[in-house]
Design an enzyme around this catalytic site. Structure first.
Site, PDB file in Angstrom:
ATOM      1  N   HIS A   1       2.417 -14.718   7.697  1.00  0.00           N
ATOM      2  CA  HIS A   1       1.559 -14.098   6.675  1.00  0.00           C
ATOM      3  C   HIS A   1       2.142 -14.404   5.298  1.00  0.00           C
ATOM      4  O   HIS A   1       3.341 -14.234   5.067  1.00  0.00           O
ATOM      5  CB  HIS A   1       1.553 -12.580   6.928  1.00  0.00           C
TER       6      HIS A   1
ATOM      7  N   GLN B   1       0.828  -1.214   0.000  1.00  0.00           N
ATOM      8  CA  GLN B   1       0.000   0.000   0.000  1.00  0.00           C
ATOM      9  C   GLN B   1       0.869   1.274   0.000  1.00  0.00           C
ATOM     10  O   GLN B   1       0.372   2.370  -0.266  1.00  0.00           O
ATOM     11  CB  GLN B   1      -0.918   0.026   1.235  1.00  0.00           C
TER      12      GLN B   1
ATOM     13  N   ASP C   1     -10.698 -15.970   8.201  1.00  0.00           N
ATOM     14  CA  ASP C   1     -10.010 -14.707   8.466  1.00  0.00           C
ATOM     15  C   ASP C   1     -11.039 -13.595   8.694  1.00  0.00           C
ATOM     16  O   ASP C   1     -11.741 -13.190   7.764  1.00  0.00           O
ATOM     17  CB  ASP C   1      -9.129 -14.348   7.250  1.00  0.00           C
TER      18      ASP C   1
ATOM     19  N   GLU D   1       0.586 -19.923   5.173  1.00  0.00           N
ATOM     20  CA  GLU D   1      -0.389 -19.357   4.226  1.00  0.00           C
ATOM     21  C   GLU D   1       0.265 -19.313   2.856  1.00  0.00           C
ATOM     22  O   GLU D   1       1.440 -18.938   2.738  1.00  0.00           O
ATOM     23  CB  GLU D   1      -0.780 -17.946   4.657  1.00  0.00           C
TER      24      GLU D   1
ATOM     25  N   HIS E   1      -6.698 -20.149   0.062  1.00  0.00           N
ATOM     26  CA  HIS E   1      -7.867 -19.272   0.233  1.00  0.00           C
ATOM     27  C   HIS E   1      -8.997 -19.741  -0.669  1.00  0.00           C
ATOM     28  O   HIS E   1      -8.862 -19.763  -1.881  1.00  0.00           O
ATOM     29  CB  HIS E   1      -7.522 -17.846  -0.203  1.00  0.00           C
TER      30      HIS E   1
ATOM     31  N   ASP F   1       0.748 -10.036  -1.542  1.00  0.00           N
ATOM     32  CA  ASP F   1       1.659  -8.887  -1.406  1.00  0.00           C
ATOM     33  C   ASP F   1       2.833  -9.217  -0.500  1.00  0.00           C
ATOM     34  O   ASP F   1       3.122  -8.523   0.466  1.00  0.00           O
ATOM     35  CB  ASP F   1       0.922  -7.628  -0.948  1.00  0.00           C
TER      36      ASP F   1
ATOM     37  N   ARG G   1       1.221 -14.601  13.387  1.00  0.00           N
ATOM     38  CA  ARG G   1       1.096 -14.502  11.927  1.00  0.00           C
ATOM     39  C   ARG G   1       1.716 -13.243  11.360  1.00  0.00           C
ATOM     40  O   ARG G   1       1.165 -12.643  10.451  1.00  0.00           O
ATOM     41  CB  ARG G   1      -0.405 -14.435  11.590  1.00  0.00           C
TER      42      ARG G   1
ATOM     43  N   HIS H   1     -10.248 -10.617   9.662  1.00  0.00           N
ATOM     44  CA  HIS H   1      -9.591  -9.426   9.097  1.00  0.00           C
ATOM     45  C   HIS H   1      -9.982  -8.165   9.872  1.00  0.00           C
ATOM     46  O   HIS H   1     -10.207  -7.109   9.280  1.00  0.00           O
ATOM     47  CB  HIS H   1      -9.972  -9.302   7.626  1.00  0.00           C
TER      48      HIS H   1
ATOM     49  N   TYR I   1     -13.264  -9.887   2.534  1.00  0.00           N
ATOM     50  CA  TYR I   1     -13.275  -9.641   3.978  1.00  0.00           C
ATOM     51  C   TYR I   1     -14.522  -8.818   4.280  1.00  0.00           C
ATOM     52  O   TYR I   1     -14.822  -7.854   3.567  1.00  0.00           O
ATOM     53  CB  TYR I   1     -12.013  -8.882   4.385  1.00  0.00           C
TER      54      TYR I   1
HETATM   55  C1  GCO Z   1      -4.158 -12.577   4.543  1.00  0.00           C
HETATM   56  C2  GCO Z   1      -4.307 -11.099   4.646  1.00  0.00           C
HETATM   57  C3  GCO Z   1      -4.260 -10.388   3.338  1.00  0.00           C
HETATM   58  C4  GCO Z   1      -4.217  -8.897   3.577  1.00  0.00           C
HETATM   59  C5  GCO Z   1      -3.285  -8.242   2.596  1.00  0.00           C
HETATM   60  C6  GCO Z   1      -3.167  -6.746   2.889  1.00  0.00           C
HETATM   61  O1  GCO Z   1      -4.602 -13.262   5.460  1.00  0.00           O
HETATM   62  O2  GCO Z   1      -3.514 -12.997   3.577  1.00  0.00           O
HETATM   63  O3  GCO Z   1      -5.450 -10.811   5.403  1.00  0.00           O
HETATM   64  O4  GCO Z   1      -5.294 -10.759   2.508  1.00  0.00           O
HETATM   65  O5  GCO Z   1      -5.499  -8.333   3.468  1.00  0.00           O
HETATM   66  O6  GCO Z   1      -2.036  -8.865   2.700  1.00  0.00           O
HETATM   67  O7  GCO Z   1      -2.394  -6.107   1.910  1.00  0.00           O
HETATM   68 MG    MG Z   2      -5.327 -12.302   7.100  1.00  0.00          MG
END
Ligand code: GCO
Ligand code: MG
Length: 410
Positions: free
Chosen positions: A318, A41, A216, A345, A125, A322, A289, A218, A167
């Site tokens: 994580h 971002q 998630d 993940e 996912h 991204d 995470r 979120h 989300y």
């Molecule tokens: C996940 C995260 C991502 C984030 C993203 C933000 O569990 O992978 O929640 O989906 O939203 O990495 O830029």
């Molecule tokens: Mg997440």
């Protein structure tokens, strides 16, 4: 003594997501390291921090002194533990581990104590479609969810994150937005809660125990609703419930812990050790995470993993779209060499990333494997990377709002 000759940021978006990679070149011809500094971002600001602060701070330093460089570079700006500078430091830190592995002619996991497993089991996912999905409206959300589940089961996936839509759920709240409401990604928290429980009940009913279910949140719920959701989901025995609270509300984990046996995962939004210390010390979460580049790289992540082991907390780094393939590979070097690994993940790579980053970790039958190349084991084709410029447009999805227009933590 091998020294740092140059430090530069490479910004590239091979799969349409802005990635930031730091390249550290050394006084040894042909010896360089790569690290992930991806904060999608705010990628421009991270790249700027690398060029204007990391480079003058580090050129001429001894590449072997990873810990000393990390401590000095973390505190050099005086104010510390923020996302921009942590990512810039992560890029350098991972690159120095990459260089050390190349000099030792060993993969980084060997430098971390060696393998405790051959590969890392992954979570994928399912159901995260958006109302922009061309199939939306033609298929029911359940049909779309089942289609993705079947696809992952055919690939041998054992852990699947179940989301009904994005989300905050499948939201098309044009109807309920207040007159003249400002633009945003509207969602109704209570509708999202109901849909989530229904979805997971449907999945458990249809697939039984064929795979572990994750979800998630979120940070999309008020704390008391997070407590209720953790309790409502208890009968479905999730592997874990992710990010059910905003980082500012982590004290509510005590309440959730006292009222529900649903395992809890938290951390992708953390930057500062003070955010996780209490949760780990009090054993209020089951999985940590963090987004490793957001806490400053492999050096702090290894220390965090060891801290977690002492308190019975496992890792679930994580691993979204991204994170660069270099960052994903660092996750897996830790996964392979950590006794208290939980799950990894895994977003997977598009052809763009596979072309730009030779040596990407490989997914086979629900597990991800590293190449055994020295260092992190992933390279970058800078010419190919330059063909995928990053888009400076700000993300829409983080402008999340509730039906009355109130901004919601995204
Ligand atoms: C996940 C995260 C991502 C984030 C993203 C933000 O569990 O992978 O929640 O989906 O939203 O990495 O830029
Ligand atoms: Mg997440």
């Amino acid at each position: 003594m091998v020294t740092i000759r140059d430090v530069k940021a490479i910004c590239t978006a091979p799969d349409g997501i802005a990635l930031v990679v730091v390249k550290v070149e050394t006084s040894e011809p042909g010896l360089y390291g790569l690290g992930c500094a991806t904060y999608t971002q705010r990628w421009i600001t991270v790249a700027d921090a690398v060029e204007h602060y990391m480079k003058p701070l580090l050129v001429g330093k001894d590449v072997s002194r990873i810990e000393d460089i990390w401590q000095m570079a973390m505190a050099s700006p005086y104010w510390r533990n923020g996302p921009i500078l942590n990512n810039a430091l992560s890029g350098v830190d991972m690159a120095l581990w990459d260089i050390k592995g190349k000099m030792a002619k060993m993969p980084v996991y060997e430098l971390l104590g060696g393998k405790v497993r051959e590969a890392a089991v992954v979570y994928r996912h399912a159901g995260g479609f958006s109302t922009q999905d061309p199939r939306y409206g033609k298929m029911t959300p359940e049909e779309m969810l089942d289609e993705q589940i079947e696809h992952f089961l055919e690939m041998g996936t054992q852990y699947i994150r179940i989301q009904k839509g994005r989300y905050g759920g499948v939201q098309d709240l044009e109807a309920v937005k207040p007159e003249g409401a400002c633009p945003g990604e509207y969602y109704d928290p209570h509708q999202y809660m109901r849909e989530t429980v229904e979805s997971i009940a449907h999945v458990r009913e249809k697939y039984g125990n064929r795979f572990e279910i994750l979800h998630d949140v979120h940070e999309r719920l008020e704390p008391i609703d997070a407590v209720r959701l953790a309790k409502d989901l208890e009968p479905y025995r999730l592997f874990y419930l992710e990010d059910c609270l905003a980082p500012e509300q982590v004290d509510w984990f005590k309440t959730i812990r006292n009222q529900s046996a649903t395992p809890l995962a938290m951390g992708e939004l953390f930057n500062n050790p003070m955010e996780w210390m209490g949760l780990i010390k009090e054993r209020l979460i089951d999985y940590i995470r963090v987004h490793i580049s957001q806490i400053g790289g492999l050096t702090p992540a290894k220390k965090l993993q060891v801290l977690c082991e002492a308190f019975g907390v496992r890792t679930a780094w994580h691993g979204p779209g991204d994170v660069s393939p270099i960052g994903h590979a660092v996750n897996v070097h830790l996964d392979l060499s950590s006794w208290n690994f939980g799950v990894q993940e895994w977003q997977g790579f598009g052809q763009g990333c596979l072309d730009v980053f030779p040596g990407c970790p490989e997914l086979k039958n629900g597990y991800v494997y590293l190449s055994d190349r020295p260092g992190i084991g992933v390279d970058i084709d800078e010419k190919a990377a330059a063909a995928f410029p990053c888009d400076p447009t700000l993300p829409r999805w983080t402008n999340a709002r509730r039906p009355d227009g109130t901004f919601a933590r995204p």
